[in-house]
Write a protein that holds these residues in place. Structure first.
Motif, PDB file in Angstrom:
ATOM      1  N   SER A   1      -6.814  -0.996  -7.261  1.00 11.72           N
ATOM      2  CA  SER A   1      -7.046   0.263  -6.560  1.00 11.72           C
ATOM      3  C   SER A   1      -8.470   0.344  -6.004  1.00 11.72           C
ATOM      4  O   SER A   1      -9.335  -0.462  -6.342  1.00 11.72           O
ATOM      5  N   TYR A   2      -8.690   1.354  -5.183  1.00 13.65           N
ATOM      6  CA  TYR A   2      -9.935   1.438  -4.420  1.00 13.65           C
ATOM      7  C   TYR A   2     -11.176   1.368  -5.304  1.00 13.65           C
ATOM      8  O   TYR A   2     -12.137   0.675  -4.982  1.00 13.65           O
TER       9      TYR A   2
ATOM     10  N   GLU B   1      -2.764   3.295  -7.325  1.00 16.60           N
ATOM     11  CA  GLU B   1      -3.923   4.086  -6.900  1.00 16.60           C
ATOM     12  C   GLU B   1      -4.126   5.281  -7.817  1.00 16.60           C
ATOM     13  O   GLU B   1      -3.166   5.863  -8.327  1.00 16.60           O
ATOM     14  N   GLN B   2      -5.389   5.644  -8.052  1.00 17.79           N
ATOM     15  CA  GLN B   2      -5.690   6.767  -8.928  1.00 17.79           C
ATOM     16  C   GLN B   2      -5.193   8.082  -8.335  1.00 17.79           C
ATOM     17  O   GLN B   2      -5.189   8.278  -7.114  1.00 17.79           O
TER      18      GLN B   2
ATOM     19  N   GLN C   1      -5.516   8.728   1.064  1.00 17.85           N
ATOM     20  CA  GLN C   1      -5.094   7.807   0.014  1.00 17.85           C
ATOM     21  C   GLN C   1      -4.089   8.468  -0.918  1.00 17.85           C
ATOM     22  O   GLN C   1      -3.062   7.873  -1.267  1.00 17.85           O
TER      23      GLN C   1
ATOM     24  N   GLU D   1      -4.608  -1.229 -14.848  1.00 14.73           N
ATOM     25  CA  GLU D   1      -3.648  -1.454 -13.760  1.00 14.73           C
ATOM     26  C   GLU D   1      -2.875  -2.749 -13.967  1.00 14.73           C
ATOM     27  O   GLU D   1      -1.664  -2.809 -13.723  1.00 14.73           O
TER      28      GLU D   1
ATOM     29  N   LEU E   1       0.174  -1.737  -5.908  1.00 19.76           N
ATOM     30  CA  LEU E   1      -0.991  -0.860  -6.048  1.00 19.76           C
ATOM     31  C   LEU E   1      -0.692   0.310  -6.980  1.00 19.76           C
ATOM     32  O   LEU E   1       0.340   0.969  -6.857  1.00 19.76           O
TER      33      LEU E   1
ATOM     34  N   HIS F   1      -7.692  -3.397  -2.987  1.00 19.54           N
ATOM     35  CA  HIS F   1      -7.336  -2.465  -1.920  1.00 19.54           C
ATOM     36  C   HIS F   1      -8.513  -2.313  -0.956  1.00 19.54           C
ATOM     37  O   HIS F   1      -9.679  -2.259  -1.362  1.00 19.54           O
TER      38      HIS F   1
ATOM     39  N   ASP G   1       0.823  -1.208   0.000  1.00 19.95           N
ATOM     40  CA  ASP G   1       0.000   0.000   0.000  1.00 19.95           C
ATOM     41  C   ASP G   1       0.856   1.256   0.000  1.00 19.95           C
ATOM     42  O   ASP G   1       0.625   2.182  -0.764  1.00 19.95           O
TER      43      ASP G   1
ATOM     44  N   ARG H   1       0.045   7.610  -2.166  1.00 21.74           N
ATOM     45  CA  ARG H   1       0.169   7.050  -3.504  1.00 21.74           C
ATOM     46  C   ARG H   1       1.637   6.982  -3.933  1.00 21.74           C
ATOM     47  O   ARG H   1       2.438   7.859  -3.613  1.00 21.74           O
TER      48      ARG H   1
END
Length: 353
Positions: free
Chosen positions: A164-165, A113-114, A133, A177, A111, A195, A58, A137
């Motif tokens: 990702s979330y 993440e956006q 979040q 991703e 991960l 996530h 993470d 990142r």
């Protein structure tokens, strides 16, 4: 035990860029988790049970998040880490050395993440959770991340996808991703985990299968340890796609810093239960929990868990290797062989800010 599994062909490589129509997505084998087929695995090396080791990557950098943690506890310590060039959450080498010493391998799920400001609508900027979040990142294409991904892969560890979330409900995002991770890795990805354990059943599993993943390890709890959905992996579509339920997330255990014996006893109880039932037991230790200064006792407990599982005759390794071991000798499936008496309820758990 070293993971020497041959790489599979990339199932996603034969797909078009357009998402499959809903009619092309697989149909669930049953309406509830309890009713879905599952295997009693033929475990490698006549093992009594299987222990799958996983790590969700993470936050490999602590950085400015130190200021956030300083508002919650030990402000002096966290402020020092914010101003220091050291990075207490970069634990890859320590984990690899520990597992190599024990003769095992594990899976690391990375991960992507956006980006809050570039990829999410303006209304999302108002959420404090989204900022937490965003501040954690990392860039999967950063040289040091690329190096560690390839180092893990070259030395027998599994590299997987940490969706990702928002990707649990977004097929295109999930595919992007996976594609990026495979570009960095230079090879196919077999499975992973979403996530925050975000899961929409059956849609998320349909998306996983559609993009070419062979398994998912999301189903579970961040607050309660145990075999809540049975002892064996699930076949949600009655085919080779597998779901590995999560048995232990480290933060759901009693804090080993304040009561190591209580944490150890919880692990012992679950190991014994796994051995008695020939179970597949999956555990999650986030890399930052190997930082003994910030999370005392967790590294020691992880080592004890592996050593104790070995004493009990377990096969120990990453899910990818266990998946591959079943390909040539898959036992007959049976529905509801070990499902719990009550339906498992899914929540979008908000753990580990």
């Amino acid at each position: 035990m070293r993971d020497t599994t041959d790489r599979r062909p990339n199932a996603a490589s034969t797909m078009t860029d357009a998402p499959p129509r809903s009619s092309a997505l697989p149909t669930p084998a049953a309406e509830t988790i309890e009713d879905m087929p599952r295997d009693r695995f033929a475990l490698p090396d006549d093992a009594t049970f299987a222990l799958c080791l996983t790590h969700d990557v993470d936050r490999p950098y602590k950085g400015v998040r130190s200021f956030y943690y300083a508002t919650r506890e030990r402000p002096a310590y966290h402020l020092r880490t914010a101003l220091s060039s050291a990075n207490p959450y970069w634990q890859f080498e320590e984990i690899m050395a520990l597992e190599d010493n024990l003769g095992v391998r594990s899976a690391f799920y990375f991960l992507n993440e956006q980006h809050l400001l570039r990829e999410l609508p303006l209304r999302e900027w108002l959420s404090p959770d989204n900022w937490v979040q965003h501040l954690g990142r990392y860039d999967m294409t950063a040289p040091e991340i690329v190096d560690v991904i390839r180092d893990l892969d070259d030395n027998g560890w599994e590299v997987g996808l940490h969706g990702s979330y928002h990707s649990a409900e977004d097929l295109l995002r999930l595919r992007e991703e996976k594609t990026l991770l495979e570009d960095v890795l230079g090879g196919p990805v077999t499975g992973g985990r979403q996530h925050y354990l975000r899961l929409s059943v059956p849609e998320t599993w349909q998306y996983h299968r559609a993009i070419g993943l062979a398994y998912d390890a999301t189903l579970g709890s961040s607050t309660d340890c145990g075999f809540h959905t049975g002892y064996h992996p699930i076949h949600p579509f009655d085919d080779d796609f597998l779901v590995f339920p999560l048995t232990i997330m480290e933060q759901a255990l009693p804090d080993p810093a304040s009561d190591f014996e209580a944490a150890r006893e919880t692990c012992e109880r679950l190991l014994q239960e796994a051995a008695e039932n020939g179970a597949v037991m999956t555990v999650l230790w986030h890399p930052r929990y190997f930082n003994e200064r910030e999370f005392p006792g967790y590294r020691r407990l992880y080592r004890w868990l592996i050593e104790r599982a070995s004493d009990l005759g377990a096969w120990i390794g990453p899910p990818r290797t266990l998946c591959a071991s079943q390909e040539d000798d898959r036992p007959q499936r049976a529905s509801r062989t070990d499902a719990t008496d009550t339906e498992f309820h899914f929540t979008h758990e908000r753990a580990n800010p």
